[in-house]
Design a protein around this motif. Structure first.
Motif, PDB file in Angstrom:
ATOM      1  N   TYR A 128       2.675 -33.603  17.884  1.00  0.00           N
ATOM      2  CA  TYR A 128       3.761 -33.545  18.994  1.00  0.00           C
ATOM      3  C   TYR A 128       3.440 -34.889  19.853  1.00  0.00           C
ATOM      4  O   TYR A 128       4.221 -35.614  20.055  1.00  0.00           O
ATOM      5  CB  TYR A 128       3.466 -32.228  19.831  1.00  0.00           C
ATOM      6  CG  TYR A 128       4.966 -32.615  20.812  1.00  0.00           C
ATOM      7  CD1 TYR A 128       6.086 -31.701  20.428  1.00  0.00           C
ATOM      8  CD2 TYR A 128       4.918 -33.176  22.063  1.00  0.00           C
ATOM      9  CE1 TYR A 128       7.252 -31.559  21.123  1.00  0.00           C
ATOM     10  CE2 TYR A 128       6.239 -32.960  22.813  1.00  0.00           C
ATOM     11  CZ  TYR A 128       7.219 -32.245  22.587  1.00  0.00           C
ATOM     12  OH  TYR A 128       8.236 -32.325  23.121  1.00  0.00           O
ATOM     13  N   GLY A 129       2.045 -35.105  20.305  1.00  0.00           N
ATOM     14  CA  GLY A 129       2.079 -36.272  21.257  1.00  0.00           C
ATOM     15  C   GLY A 129       1.939 -37.733  20.695  1.00  0.00           C
ATOM     16  O   GLY A 129       2.527 -38.648  21.141  1.00  0.00           O
ATOM     17  N   LYS A 130       1.509 -37.532  19.339  1.00  0.00           N
ATOM     18  CA  LYS A 130       1.820 -38.843  18.625  1.00  0.00           C
ATOM     19  C   LYS A 130       3.235 -39.206  18.515  1.00  0.00           C
ATOM     20  O   LYS A 130       3.767 -40.353  18.484  1.00  0.00           O
ATOM     21  CB  LYS A 130       0.912 -38.742  17.347  1.00  0.00           C
ATOM     22  CG  LYS A 130      -0.550 -38.926  17.682  1.00  0.00           C
ATOM     23  CD  LYS A 130      -1.390 -39.047  16.164  1.00  0.00           C
ATOM     24  CE  LYS A 130      -2.704 -39.122  16.482  1.00  0.00           C
ATOM     25  NZ  LYS A 130      -3.423 -38.304  16.896  1.00  0.00           N
ATOM     26  N   VAL A 131       3.979 -38.254  17.953  1.00  0.00           N
ATOM     27  CA  VAL A 131       5.321 -38.439  17.928  1.00  0.00           C
ATOM     28  C   VAL A 131       6.230 -39.046  19.442  1.00  0.00           C
ATOM     29  O   VAL A 131       6.961 -39.941  19.277  1.00  0.00           O
ATOM     30  CB  VAL A 131       6.073 -37.418  17.352  1.00  0.00           C
ATOM     31  CG1 VAL A 131       7.633 -37.565  17.218  1.00  0.00           C
ATOM     32  CG2 VAL A 131       5.930 -36.993  16.032  1.00  0.00           C
ATOM     33  N   LEU A 149      13.070 -34.661  18.812  1.00  0.00           N
ATOM     34  CA  LEU A 149      12.313 -35.149  17.585  1.00  0.00           C
ATOM     35  C   LEU A 149      11.113 -34.703  17.208  1.00  0.00           C
ATOM     36  O   LEU A 149      10.598 -34.285  16.152  1.00  0.00           O
ATOM     37  CB  LEU A 149      12.429 -36.849  17.509  1.00  0.00           C
ATOM     38  CG  LEU A 149      12.200 -37.353  16.231  1.00  0.00           C
ATOM     39  CD1 LEU A 149      13.137 -37.120  15.084  1.00  0.00           C
ATOM     40  CD2 LEU A 149      12.077 -38.916  16.500  1.00  0.00           C
ATOM     41  N   ALA A 150      10.125 -34.567  18.335  1.00  0.00           N
ATOM     42  CA  ALA A 150       8.585 -34.437  18.080  1.00  0.00           C
ATOM     43  C   ALA A 150       8.637 -32.735  17.991  1.00  0.00           C
ATOM     44  O   ALA A 150       7.861 -32.276  16.973  1.00  0.00           O
ATOM     45  CB  ALA A 150       7.990 -34.605  19.436  1.00  0.00           C
ATOM     46  N   PHE A 151       9.631 -32.030  18.569  1.00  0.00           N
ATOM     47  CA  PHE A 151       9.593 -30.685  18.360  1.00  0.00           C
ATOM     48  C   PHE A 151       9.791 -30.238  16.841  1.00  0.00           C
ATOM     49  O   PHE A 151       9.478 -29.567  16.023  1.00  0.00           O
ATOM     50  CB  PHE A 151      10.696 -29.949  19.142  1.00  0.00           C
ATOM     51  CG  PHE A 151      10.618 -28.612  19.094  1.00  0.00           C
ATOM     52  CD1 PHE A 151       9.844 -27.605  19.846  1.00  0.00           C
ATOM     53  CD2 PHE A 151      11.484 -27.957  18.004  1.00  0.00           C
ATOM     54  CE1 PHE A 151       9.955 -26.297  19.816  1.00  0.00           C
ATOM     55  CE2 PHE A 151      11.394 -26.344  17.836  1.00  0.00           C
ATOM     56  CZ  PHE A 151      10.600 -25.643  18.884  1.00  0.00           C
ATOM     57  N   THR A 204      15.285 -43.584  12.627  1.00  0.00           N
ATOM     58  CA  THR A 204      14.421 -43.993  11.281  1.00  0.00           C
ATOM     59  C   THR A 204      13.538 -42.793  11.152  1.00  0.00           C
ATOM     60  O   THR A 204      13.653 -42.028   9.939  1.00  0.00           O
ATOM     61  CB  THR A 204      13.461 -45.176  11.456  1.00  0.00           C
ATOM     62  OG1 THR A 204      14.347 -46.320  11.651  1.00  0.00           O
ATOM     63  CG2 THR A 204      12.714 -45.335   9.796  1.00  0.00           C
ATOM     64  N   TYR A 205      13.047 -42.047  12.090  1.00  0.00           N
ATOM     65  CA  TYR A 205      12.116 -40.967  12.014  1.00  0.00           C
ATOM     66  C   TYR A 205      13.199 -39.581  11.793  1.00  0.00           C
ATOM     67  O   TYR A 205      12.869 -38.821  10.830  1.00  0.00           O
ATOM     68  CB  TYR A 205      11.376 -40.751  13.160  1.00  0.00           C
ATOM     69  CG  TYR A 205      10.052 -41.140  13.388  1.00  0.00           C
ATOM     70  CD1 TYR A 205       8.805 -40.554  13.179  1.00  0.00           C
ATOM     71  CD2 TYR A 205       9.721 -42.740  13.174  1.00  0.00           C
ATOM     72  CE1 TYR A 205       7.489 -41.002  13.254  1.00  0.00           C
ATOM     73  CE2 TYR A 205       8.587 -43.345  13.278  1.00  0.00           C
ATOM     74  CZ  TYR A 205       7.536 -42.534  13.065  1.00  0.00           C
ATOM     75  OH  TYR A 205       6.362 -43.022  13.097  1.00  0.00           O
TER      76      TYR A 205
END
Length: 404
Positions: A255-258, A302-304, A268-269
Motif C-alpha cells: 500500500y505504501g509503495k503504491v 488505487l492503493a486499496f 496506467t496502474y
C-alpha cells in the motif's frame, strides 16, 4: 458480458505502437469470440514465463491479470513455464546477451512461479505446462523449415539487436532461435490467444503467427500489454533499479509503495493492475481530469484496490488505516521536496547529499537515536542502501520525498 463488452475488457491496457494493428487484433478477437461461442467452446489462451528470477513484482503480474480476465469470462488459460526457452533467454528487452541459466537454476526458480501466480490466477481453472515437453524433442530436420520463414534482416532490424550491431557487440546465432521456439509453443498449445508485453511484439505478432500459419494452424491473436512503470513513474519496473513493488511483501508495504507513485501514472496502474472494468477505469480517469477526485484520494483508492488483489480487503483496510495514522495524521507538509537517489545509495549518503545533515557523523548520530524514518519505519543501518522510494523524515520537521 456481450461480445463487445468482452472485447473492450480484454483490449484494456493493450499497446501495439500502431493503431491499425490494434484495431486488427480487436477485430480478430471479436471474430474468434463469436466463433467459439457458436462452437460452444472456450478460447485457448496462454502466456509464457521464463523463470529467470524466483521473486515477482507487480510489473510481472500485468499479463497474469489479463489471463485472469479471460478466466473470469470462462476461457481456458495455460500458464506456460519456459523451462526450455530459459536455456537461451529472451533477447527482446535486452541490449546485451542474457546470461544462460543452468537447468538446476531454472527448476529452482520455476518452483515458486506458479505459487506466486496463483495469487491472481484461479488455480482450479489454470493449466500449467512446460515447453521442454515439445521443444526438447525438436531436431535440425524440424528447425530448418521453421527457420526458413525468417530472414536475418528481420532480426537485425529489431532495436536491441540493431543497437548491439552498431556498437560492434556480438549477436549470437542461438538468440535468433528464441522467437522461433516461442512460435512453436503457440502451435503446440493450439492457442487462440497469446498474451505478452510490448517487448514480445515481434515474437507474437510476427513469429508465432507466421509459424502457426506455416504449420497449417489458424494464427493466434496477440494481446500485447503495456509495460508498468516503476514507482518513479518513468522507467520500467525493475528490482535492479529499486523502483519495484514486490508481491511477496506485506499489505502495508505494498500500500505504501503504491502511494509513492507519481500522480500522472495512476491511470496506467488503473488499466494494468486492477480488477476494474473499462467503465470504472474511465470514470476514475474522468474524475481525476475534471478535479472531482482529489489526487490523494484517487491514489488511496488505487492503493486499496491493488493491495486487496493480493491480501484481501481486510488487510488492505488495515494497511490504509496504518498509512493514515503514519502520514495524514502527522500533518505532513503539502509540498515535500524531491531527491533523486541512485539505486544502492546508502541512507547516510542520502542524508548528506540532500543536505538534511551537515556531516556524516551527525547523520550517524540521528540514525542511532532512531530519528530517521522512511514511510514511518525507523532506519537503523546508516550504510545500508535506501530500501525503497518514499517519504524520508529526519527529526520532527524535515521531510524529503526520495525517488529513484
Amino acid at each position: 458480458m456481450n461480445i463487445d463488452e468482452q472485447v473492450a475488457l480484454l483490449m484494456q491496457g493493450t499497446e501495439y505502437g500502431d493503431e491499425a494493428l490494434k484495431q486488427a487484433m480487436a477485430a480478430e478477437l471479436r471474430e474468434r469470440l463469436i466463433e467459439a461461442q457458436q462452437e460452444g467452446r472456450p478460447l485457448r489462451v496462454y502466456c509464457g514465463y521464463d523463470p529467470r528470477k524466483a521473486d515477482l513484482h507487480l510489473g510481472h503480474t500485468v499479463t497474469m491479470r489479463k489471463l485472469r480476465q479471460f478466466q473470469d469470462l470462462g476461457h481456458e488459460v495455460t500458464f506456460l513455464i519456459g523451462n526450455f526457452t530459459s536455456l537461451i533467454g529472451d533477447p527482446s528487452d535486452k541490449d546485451k546477451l542474457r546470461p544462460r541459466l543452468t537447468p538446476e537454476e531454472i527448476e529452482e526458480n520455476a518452483r515458486t512461479y506458479a505459487e506466486q501466480a496463483f495469487r491472481i490466477l484461479d488455480p482450479t481453472k489454470t493449466k500449467i505446462r512446460y515447453n521442454a515437453e515439445w521443444l526438447s524433442k525438436l531436431c535440425l530436420a524440424d528447425m530448418i523449415p521453421l527457420a526458413a520463414n525468417f530472414t536475418l534482416q528481420q532480426f537485425l532490424t529489431r532495436e536491441n539487436f540493431r543497437l548491439r550491431w552498431e556498437r560492434g557487440d556480438p549477436i549470437y546465432l542461438h538468440e535468433t532461435f528464441y522467437a522461433i521456439m516461442q512460435g512453436y509453443d503457440a502451435y503446440m498449445l493450439k492457442a487462440d490467444v497469446q498474451v505478452g508485453g510490448t517487448d514480445q511484439l515481434f515474437n507474437i505478432v510476427t513469429a508465432a503467427r507466421k509459424i502457426m500459419t506455416f504449420l497449417g494452424a489458424k494464427p493466434n491473436i496477440a494481446i500485447i500489454m503495456g509495460i508498468l512503470p516503476g514507482t518513479d513513474g518513468v522507467v520500467k519496473m525493475s528490482k535492479s533499479l529499486g523502483n519495484h513493488i514486490p508481491i511477496n511483501t506485506t499489505a502495508e508495504d505494498m500500500y505504501g509503495k503504491v502511494m509513492s507513485i507519481p500522480d500522472f501514472v495512476m491511470p496506467t496502474y488503473a488499466k494494468l493492475v486492477t480488477r476494474w472494468l473499462p467503465d470504472e477505469v474511465a470514470a476514475f480517469e474522468k474524475a481525476l481530469a475534471d478535479g472531482t477526485l482529489h489526487p490523494r484520494d484517487a491514489k488511496m483508492k488505487l492503493a486499496f484496490e491493488i493491495t486487496a488483489n493480493f491480501y484481501g480487503e481486510e488487510a488492505a483496510q488495515r494497511a490504509q488505516e496504518a498509512f493514515v495514522r503514519l502520514f495524514q495524521k502527522r500533518d505532513l507538509p503539502e509540498e515535500i521536496p524531491e531527491f533523486h537517489a541512485e539505486a544502492g545509495q546508502s541512507v547516510l549518503d542520502v542524508l548528506v547529499n540532500a543536505q538534511l545533515v551537515k556531516s556524516k557523523s551527525e547523520g550517524r548520530r540521528l540514525i542511532e537515536q532512531k530519528g530517521v524514518r522512511l514511510d514511518g519505519q525507523v532506519l537503523t543501518e546508516p550504510n545500508a542502501p535506501i530500501p525503497h522510494p518514499g517519504v524520508l523524515q529526519v527529526g520532527k520537521r524535515q521531510f524529503l520525498k526520495v525517488v529513484f
